[in-house]
Design an enzyme around this catalytic site. Structure first.
Site, short mmCIF file in Angstrom:
data_model
loop_
_atom_site.label_atom_id
_atom_site.label_comp_id
_atom_site.label_asym_id
_atom_site.label_seq_id
_atom_site.Cartn_x
_atom_site.Cartn_y
_atom_site.Cartn_z
N ILE A 1 0.90 -1.16 0.00
CA ILE A 1 0.00 0.00 0.00
C ILE A 1 0.93 1.21 0.00
O ILE A 1 1.57 1.51 1.01
CB ILE A 1 -0.93 0.01 1.22
CG1 ILE A 1 -1.85 -1.22 1.19
CG2 ILE A 1 -1.76 1.29 1.25
CD1 ILE A 1 -2.79 -1.33 2.38
N PRO A 2 1.09 1.89 -1.12
CA PRO A 2 2.22 2.80 -1.34
C PRO A 2 2.10 4.19 -0.70
O PRO A 2 2.01 5.21 -1.39
CB PRO A 2 2.29 2.90 -2.86
CG PRO A 2 0.86 2.76 -3.28
CD PRO A 2 0.26 1.77 -2.34
N CYS A 3 2.15 4.24 0.62
CA CYS A 3 2.09 5.54 1.30
C CYS A 3 3.33 6.39 1.00
O CYS A 3 3.31 7.60 1.21
CB CYS A 3 1.92 5.34 2.81
SG CYS A 3 3.13 4.27 3.59
N HIS A 4 4.39 5.78 0.48
CA HIS A 4 5.59 6.54 0.12
C HIS A 4 5.35 7.46 -1.07
O HIS A 4 6.16 8.36 -1.33
CB HIS A 4 6.77 5.59 -0.17
CG HIS A 4 6.51 4.64 -1.30
ND1 HIS A 4 5.83 3.45 -1.14
CD2 HIS A 4 6.85 4.69 -2.62
CE1 HIS A 4 5.77 2.81 -2.30
NE2 HIS A 4 6.38 3.55 -3.22
N ARG A 5 4.26 7.30 -1.78
CA ARG A 5 3.97 8.13 -2.95
C ARG A 5 3.24 9.42 -2.60
O ARG A 5 2.87 10.18 -3.49
CB ARG A 5 3.15 7.33 -3.98
CG ARG A 5 3.92 6.16 -4.56
CD ARG A 5 3.11 5.35 -5.54
NE ARG A 5 3.79 4.09 -5.85
CZ ARG A 5 3.20 3.00 -6.32
NH1 ARG A 5 1.89 3.02 -6.56
NH2 ARG A 5 3.89 1.90 -6.56
#
Length: 211
Positions: free
Chosen positions: A173-177
């Site tokens: 779940i790409p919270c880094h984006r």
């Protein structure tokens, strides 16, 4: 380069077998589209597997029933504690083995989206945010404010940021984006250097520069 598509909703999905692991000379990254199923069971025993050699350090993958419920970095903020991971899983555990394989492909630049059964635990609002995160395309970023607008709550950027920081299934779940309004690298539970590394990886694979 295959244009990445968003993964399935964070409630329940059915995993399909991972694409065959391509070597360093793979022609294009894997970008399998996930399918949904209401039968995913996250009520079974919790167990974990540690993926040791990754560019961001060891990752602890946690499964519950037939779903992935956690991907944790060392020293990550809001880590629930090792005791919450359950016992070490059998190396052939189907949920964790699939997650480990797809993460290896991701770090090798051979996968641009994940096709895994996910069941993140959180409030209704947090799960809405985590679902929206999975709709941010690979190799792109959005701001907390833009994400709040997508959720229909333009004044909730702070709440969105807090939910983003509580994401229990990092990378997948790409919270880094999610970045600051001016594009600054702010607010990542795994640390700014890891966030930069993940975004740099994606920008190289996608063929453009984010920063």
């Amino acid at each position: 380069m295959t244009t990445p598509t968003s993964s399935a909703a964070p409630s329940s999905t059915t995993a399909t077998a991972p694409s065959s692991s391509a070597g360093p000379t793979a022609a294009a990254p894997t970008a399998a589209a996930p399918t949904e199923a209401a039968s995913t069971n996250a009520a079974g025993p919790r167990r974990h597997l540690v993926l040791v050699d990754t560019p961001v350090g060891p990752l602890t993958l946690v499964a519950e029933g037939d779903a992935l419920v956690g991907v944790w970095m060392v020293d990550q903020r809001h880590h629930p504690g090792d005791a919450s991971h359950g016992p070490a899983a059998d190396p052939g555990d189907p949920v964790l083995a699939l997650a480990a394989e797809q993460l290896r492909q991701y770090f090798a630049g051979e996968r641009t989206t994940f096709d895994l059964p996910l069941a993140p635990r959180g409030t209704e609002f947090q799960r809405r945010v985590w679902h929206a995160l999975r709709e941010i395309p690979y190799g792109e970023t959005t701001s907390y404010g833009e994400l709040a607008q997508r959720l229909g709550s333009p004044g909730a950027s702070r709440a969105v940021g807090l939910a983003n920081g509580r994401n229990p299934i990092g990378i997948v779940i790409p919270c880094h984006r999610v970045v600051g309004s001016a594009g600054s690298l702010t607010g990542y539970g795994g640390g700014i250097e890891r966030k930069r590394l993940l975004l740099d990886l994606e920008s190289r694979v996608a063929g453009h520069h984010l920063f």
